[in-house]
Each structure stands twice: as C-alpha cells, then as structure tokens.
Design a protein around this motif. Structure first.
Motif, short mmCIF file in Angstrom:
data_model
loop_
_atom_site.label_atom_id
_atom_site.label_comp_id
_atom_site.label_asym_id
_atom_site.label_seq_id
_atom_site.Cartn_x
_atom_site.Cartn_y
_atom_site.Cartn_z
N ILE A 10 0.11 79.01 39.64
CA ILE A 10 -1.31 78.88 39.33
C ILE A 10 -1.46 77.76 38.31
O ILE A 10 -0.66 77.62 37.39
CB ILE A 10 -1.91 80.20 38.79
N ARG A 11 -2.47 76.92 38.54
CA ARG A 11 -2.79 75.83 37.62
C ARG A 11 -4.28 75.85 37.37
O ARG A 11 -5.08 75.81 38.31
CB ARG A 11 -2.38 74.48 38.22
N ILE A 31 6.10 76.73 48.48
CA ILE A 31 4.95 76.43 47.62
C ILE A 31 5.34 75.28 46.71
O ILE A 31 6.52 74.96 46.54
CB ILE A 31 4.52 77.66 46.79
N SER A 32 4.35 74.63 46.13
CA SER A 32 4.59 73.51 45.23
C SER A 32 4.90 74.03 43.83
O SER A 32 4.13 74.80 43.26
CB SER A 32 3.37 72.59 45.18
N VAL A 33 6.03 73.61 43.28
CA VAL A 33 6.41 74.06 41.93
C VAL A 33 6.50 72.88 40.96
O VAL A 33 7.14 72.95 39.91
CB VAL A 33 7.76 74.82 41.96
N GLY A 34 5.84 71.78 41.30
CA GLY A 34 5.74 70.66 40.37
C GLY A 34 6.93 69.73 40.35
O GLY A 34 7.13 69.00 39.37
N LEU A 49 -9.23 74.98 39.51
CA LEU A 49 -8.20 76.01 39.59
C LEU A 49 -7.47 75.90 40.92
O LEU A 49 -8.09 75.67 41.97
CB LEU A 49 -8.87 77.39 39.46
N ASN A 50 -6.14 76.04 40.89
CA ASN A 50 -5.31 76.05 42.10
C ASN A 50 -4.33 77.20 42.03
O ASN A 50 -3.80 77.51 40.95
CB ASN A 50 -4.51 74.74 42.22
N SER A 51 -4.02 77.79 43.19
CA SER A 51 -3.03 78.84 43.22
C SER A 51 -2.36 78.91 44.58
O SER A 51 -2.98 78.61 45.61
CB SER A 51 -3.67 80.20 42.90
N ILE A 69 -0.48 82.14 50.92
CA ILE A 69 -1.92 82.06 50.70
C ILE A 69 -2.16 81.04 49.60
O ILE A 69 -1.52 81.12 48.53
CB ILE A 69 -2.52 83.42 50.31
N TYR A 70 -3.03 80.06 49.83
CA TYR A 70 -3.35 79.10 48.79
C TYR A 70 -4.86 78.96 48.66
O TYR A 70 -5.62 79.16 49.62
CB TYR A 70 -2.70 77.74 49.06
#
Length: 762
Positions: free
Chosen positions: A589-590, A105-108, A627-629, A639-640
């Motif tokens: 989550i963003r 997953i993307s963690v920035g 919203l993104n998760s 799951i995204y």
C-alpha cells in the motif's frame, strides 16, 4: 623462553588453519514458474558478505565453508527472497537447487532514473509512478496519455482520440515537463496533443513524478514530470540477433496497427531499428459516431551504441514521428460548427550521448549529451464554408547537458551538472476568405526564442544505514526570451496578387527581450519505521517562466480569441508531500497527501463570451491525496486498486480553479487462467464534479468496466507468440470525462471496443 612459547603458539594456530577441514556448496537457482535458470542472483551465507552470484546457467559455487548448519539467502530483483537451511560437511560438496518465486505485485524494485541517476523506486522519497513496456502491451493504448490514465493522481485530457495529454494532481500542459529520453518536448498549444507524437509501442517505461521538480528539471516542473524512456539496444557477451512483429486491431474505430523491430549486438556494440504504422476511422460512441476523429500516423526509431574503450559508452538515437489527416473533434478554441484537423504533424529527434564510468575513484559517472528536436504542426480549421484558417508552427529545440555523479564515502551520492536548451518558434497563420478570393497572412505569435541555462546539484545522504535517508537538491536558472516585431496582417493576397504592406496593418508586438533568474530547491526524507514500512516527506520550491505563446499569442479561431501578455510574472510554487509505504510479500500500500501553494499561476482568464486573456492568478492552492494498493490474495491472483482526489482554489478570489479532475480511481483483479492465460478485469470510476470554474460544466459520476486476456509466450519452432484480446467499456456505457468535456465539444467517451493484438518474437 616466553618468546619461544609465543612463536610455538603462532605456528600451531597457523597449522590448524592450514589443515582445517572445510566444505563447499554448489547449486542452481531457477525461476519457480518457468523452471528456467536465473542469472546474476545474489547467494549469500546468512547476513554475511560471504557468497557469490549465479552465472548464465544459473549455477553458483561457494568454497571454504566451515562445517555445520548454515543458511543460504538468495535474492534477485523481481523475486521473493528465499532462505534455505543447509548442513555443510567436511571435505564434501553439498548440492542444492533453489527455486525463486517471482513477485506478482510491485514491491518497489523497478529501476528508474527520475532522480537523475539509477535507483530503485523504494529508495526514492519523492512520489513517483512507473508503467513498464509489458503493462503497456497488455492494454494497448492509442496514445501515451491513455497508458497513464490509470495511475493514481494522473487524469486524461482529451481533445480527440489522437489528441490527448494528462493532468497530474490538477496541473497540466505547461505546468508539467515532458521528456523523451531525458530531452524536453517543447510545443506550446491550446490543443491537447503534447504526448500524442510518441509511439507507445516503442516505450520501455514511463516514469511520472507527481509533484514539484524544478530543482531537477528546471522551469515548468511545478506539477510534475513525465519521463518517457524509449526501447534501446543492449550489450551482450555473445553475438545476438532478434526482433518482433506486432499486429493489432480495434473495433471502435476500425483501427489497425503494425510494428516491426529488429535488434542485434555483442559485447561492444548494439543496433536497433523499429517502425510502426497505424490508421483509424471515426470513433463510435454509445450515442453515435464521433465525427472527425480519424487519424493516420507512423514512427521510425533507431539506436546504435558502442563501447570504444573500457568504461566508455557512446550512444546515438533517432526518432521520426509523422501523423496526417488527424481529426480534432474537441478543443475549446473551436466553434461547435467548425471542422478542425491536423493535416500534418511531425516530430524529429536526434540525440548523441557519451558516458564514462569510474573516471576518478570518487566519480562514478561523467556524461555529456546533445539533442535536437524539431516539431512541425499544421492545423486546418473550417469555421464555415466561406472561411478556412491554417495555423502553422515550427518548434526547433536544441539542448546540451553535462552531468557528474560522485560517491563520497559509503553514504553520500552527489549529482551535479549543467544543462542548457533553446527553443525557437516560427508561428504563422493564413486566413482564406473564399468569396473575396483573398488570403490574409498573419503572425499569431512573433518569431521568438526561449533560452534556459541551469546549474543543478542533488545530494543523497544515508544518515543511518537502511533506516534514514535524506535528499537535498538545488538549482539556479537564467532564462532569456527574445522576440521580433510582429505585424498583422503580415501580407494579403487578393486575386493572386501579393501585397506585403497592406492597409490597416498594425504592430501587434514590438521587438524585445525579457530575463528571469530563478532558484529552486527540494528536500526529501525517507525513514524506515520498520523492515517493511517507510515514511516519506518531500518539500520543494519550484518555478515556471511563462512560455512564448503565453507571452505573445494572439489566436483568433472563431469561437474564441486568446491573448497573451508579455509582462506575465514567473509562476512560483511551494510543495509539500507526506507518504507512507507498506511492502509485504503479498501486500503493498502506498498513500500520499499533498499541498501545493502557487503564486502568479498563469491561466486563460475568462473575460467575455469569446475572449480569454493570459493572467497571473494572485494565489492558488491545490491539495489532495492519492492511494495505491495490491493484494496477492491467492497463488498468483491479485486485487489492485487506486484512488485520487485533488481540489484547486483561487485563494484570493475564493473561486475554484478550472480543469480540476473529480475523485476517481479503479479496482481490478488480475489472475491466471490455466498456465497459458492471464486475465484482467477492472472497474474505473469517477465521482461527479461540481467544484467548477466559471464557464465550465458539471459532470456526473460513472463506472466503466474493461476486460483483457493475455497469453504467456507460446513457443512454436523457436518463435515466441503472444496474443491479447480485450473488451473496453464492456457495457457500452455513455459517460463524460470531466476534463475532456470542458476542453471542447466531446460529450461522450468511446463506446464498446473489441481489441486484438498478436506479437511474435524471434
């Protein structure tokens, strides 16, 4: 006596240090999935600064470690941080193997340049999305806009299959600055095609700033910025040579594409060249053929770089994109019976940049860049068998930028610079009346130019280390617009005889000039409320000086007439955004809420059945959320999901603004299937949109399903192979994109599409 005792103690302590018994650690760091070594991994002892980084073989050594229990901490971008407890013994070397697990997953941690210098996304307060090359290839798009449409807060605007652009939080076209490698794409038009003249397969990543950014990028960035970074060469310690071949097919339009890329380099130079060619027939929809939606295009890009001296870097790039026989099945300006196309579209860009690192102890970067970009647009419109219109325009933009980066102490990073660019426009149109054997030459927009000079400064402050950061920026721009006299008709050719002073000739626009001086500012706050929770706040003042077409246009295309206004006021905006980010190893989550106040917003104001006039809307307000998760729920399965909403209102007239996307989003699952395949199943959805402006149509909600299957790299005889197969609009569902529907006659989106792509890396 006392002095002798002191000297003796010093000698004893020194001797103890000299003969102290220490140990060492030697190890290798590997990717836990591929079992391949990882280079440049940071390996530290505990929370100290004692440690090293791995070499090209993934190996490391740490010497002179006091005996006892220690904790090794290994960290690398894109991988989960790993801690290992080790016992160090005197006069012995302890061997260790560290396996780093890649994030799924993307963690920035992606490096971006949207803030004018390289930073990780998680260190930037402003709302920013990024899509990378591997994500683009995994779901091959027709255009850049198609690639961006699944980002939260970004919506697709379609006037055709080839002609597309995007809306960011309800603002689009001239309210968004589009950059290719930091260079502006300036081509004002009522037809959506600003992002169509870029090869998506030649893109390294795309950064999207969602919100006002005029203090960084000048006029036009009220709604945001699309920053497209092209694929580049790289410097390497050893000489290298490589390349790739891509071939693909789409069933929905019998579309084929091919691409060849070759690159080479060493420690002091690199070179890269690539070419892409595509063609497609009319697109099939669930309701039949979308006539006049074909296209053909090709792209050539090249880049060379050199390091002439230590800390000096020179880079030259060239791009040429050419399209022909591009159908425009939509487009609000055209009557339903008209056939419109781009016989030719061409974009050509040259860029040269020179960069010096660490010129002064506090100056980490000095860069100077020049670019020239030419865009030629040729349009053909047949409103009926007796008349043929050919609007043409040449856009020539030159720009230069000087930027300096300063590191002031350990907690203050300052960027300051100046940029200037000028766009020259030569727009003309011919109207052929076949029964009269007559051609009328017209000037829909006078010969004109638009010049912008701006000074910008951006300061990043770390007030509390790893806890509180503040970004403050400002910019001042001077904009000058000039135009020549414009007459209509400019000439008439009757039976082959040209008359440059035809009867009934009128002066549409007198020669003149206008000046705007605008200031903009921004502030961003990033607060780490906990180890993995960040809170953000952004506020900005932004502006946009109306472009040449908005000031001077006189466009008559049969179905509608579009008039400009030389006295338009600059648009001004005040933007607020509050966000929260939660990052765990298996969950992110963003979320952001935003409010955008706009004054003097320029729109095509509906006057009558076929007349639109550019006007400043007194006051407008846009607000909403996105919203993104991502959830890594099982091994490498994820799951995204995303969700976005925007509402636009003319607060003086108490009516809805035009072209507002409805509530929309997606939910998807991405999972490996055996060690060779990765699957992605998504459901894109949109709610009904009945908050519409005068002249628009309400649209119903829909759900659309897509499936993609990608292989990992399959090596045969030293050559890597990747395959992708997919099905878009799995159930061949007929549905309407609200923004496409309201831009023209496109009433239904493409039908079921089987796609295939093969990539060979050598």
């Amino acid at each position: 006596m006392k002095r002798a005792v002191v000297v003796l103690l010093i000698l004893l302590i020194s001797a103890a240090n000299i003969f102290a018994e220490t140990g060492s650690i030697r190890g290798t760091v590997l990717n836990s999935v591929t079992n391949l070594p990882l280079t440049a991994v940071n390996v530290l002892i505990g929370n100290s600064s004692i440690g090293t980084s791995t070499d090209e073989r993934g190996e490391f050594t740490i010497l002179k470690i006091n005996p006892g229990e220690v904790t090794l901490v290994a960290s690398y971008v894109g991988f989960k941080k790993t801690k290992i407890a080790i016992t160090v013994e005197q006069n012995k070397t302890t061997a260790v193997k560290i396996l780093l697990e890649p994030y799924v997953i993307s963690v920035g941690e992606t490096i971006v340049t949207g803030s004018k210098y390289e930073k990780q996304i998680k260190d930037i307060a402003m709302p920013l999305e990024v899509i990378k090359s591997n994500e683009i290839k995994a779901k091959p798009p027709v255009t850049i806009s198609d690639a961006l449409q699944n980002l939260s807060g970004v919506s697709l605007i379609r006037d055709g299959i080839w002609g597309t652009t995007v809306s960011i939080r309800g603002l689009s076209k001239q309210n968004i600055v589009t950059l290719i490698d930091g260079n502006r794409i300036e081509t004002g038009t009522n037809i959506a095609a600003g992002l169509s003249m870029i090869d998506a397969m030649d893109v390294e990543r795309i950064e999207v700033i969602k919100g006002a950014s005029s203090s960084l990028y000048g006029s036009g960035a009220l709604g945001g910025v699309v920053n497209i970074i092209s694929k580049d060469g790289k410097f390497n310690d050893e000489l290298y040579f490589g390349g790739s071949i891509i071939s693909g097919y789409s069933s929905v339009n019998n579309g084929g594409r091919g691409r060849l890329s070759i690159n080479a380099g060493s420690a002091n130079w690199f070179a890269k060249i690539s070419g892409t060619k595509r063609s497609a027939d009319n697109t099939q929809t669930p309701e039949g053929t979308l006539e006049n939606s074909q296209f053909r295009d090709n792209n050539i890009s090249a880049a060379v770089g050199a390091i002439p001296f230590s800390n000096h870097e020179l880079k030259l790039t060239y791009q040429r994109f050419y399209a022909e026989d591009v159908g425009i099945p939509g487009g609000a300006p055209f009557p339903k019976t008209a056939k419109a196309s781009y016989p030719e579209e061409k974009r050509e860009m040259f860029n040269i940049a020179y960069r010096i690192k660490n010129l002064l102890p506090s100056m980490t970067n000095l860069s100077l860049k020049y670019f020239n970009q030419k865009i030629e647009r040729r349009v053909k419109i047949i409103p009926n068998p007796k008349v043929e219109l050919r609007p043409n325009a040449d856009h020539n933009t030159n720009g230069v930028q000087l930027q300096t980066d300063w590191l002031i102490g350990e907690s203050n990073y300052l960027v300051a610079g100046i940029d200037a660019w000028q766009r020259e426009l030569d727009s003309r149109r011919t109207r052929e009346i076949k029964p009269a054997n007559q051609i009328i030459g017209e000037r829909p927009v006078p010969i004109s130019d638009y010049r912008s000079i701006g000074f910008f400064v951006q300061d990043d402050l770390k007030l509390i280390k790893n806890v509180f950061k503040i970004t403050i920026g400002g910019r001042v721009d001077q904009i000058k617009v000039t135009n020549k006299d414009a007459f209509n008709p400019e000439y008439i050719i009757s039976n082959g005889v040209r008359n440059d002073l035809p009867p009934n000739r009128t002066e549409l626009w007198k020669a003149g000039e206008a000046d705007d001086i605008s200031a903009s500012a921004n502030i961003g706050l990033l607060f780490s409320a906990a180890e993995n929770i960040d809170l953000t706040f952004n506020a900005a003042q932004s502006f946009r000086s109306p472009n040449l077409e908005e000031r001077y246009q006189y466009i008559e295309l049969g179905a509608a007439t579009y008039l400009g206004d030389p006295n338009l006021e600059p648009e001004k905006g005040t933007f607020f955004d509050i966000g929260v980010r939660v990052r765990e190893d298996n969950f992110t989550i963003r979320g952001n809420v935003f409010l955008n106040f706009l004054n003097d917003l320029v729109i095509d104001q509906f006057k009558s059945e076929n007349l639109f006039v550019k006007e400043n809307v007194g006051k407008a307000r846009l607000y909403g959320f996105d919203l993104n998760s991502e959830v890594n729920f099982y091994k490498n399965s994820v799951i995204y999901a995303s969700l976005a909403y925007v509402r636009g209102e003319d607060t003086e007239k108490k009516i809805d603004l035009p072209e507002m996307p409805p509530l929309n989003g997606l939910i998807a699952i991405r999972t490996p299937i055996t060690q060779y395949f990765n699957a992605d199943l998504s459901a894109n959805f949109s709610a009904k949109q009945n908050k519409i402006a005068e002249g628009e149509q309400a649209t119903a909600g829909y759900v659309n399903f897509n499936f993609y299957l990608n292989t990992t790299s399959l090596n045969f005889a030293g050559v890597g192979n990747r395959l992708m197969i997919g099905v878009e609009n799995i159930f061949d569902k007929a549905y309407r994109n609200h923004l496409s529907t309201n831009r023209g006659i496109i009433k239904v989106e493409p039908g079921r599409n089987f796609i295939f792509q093969w990539q060979m890396d050598f």
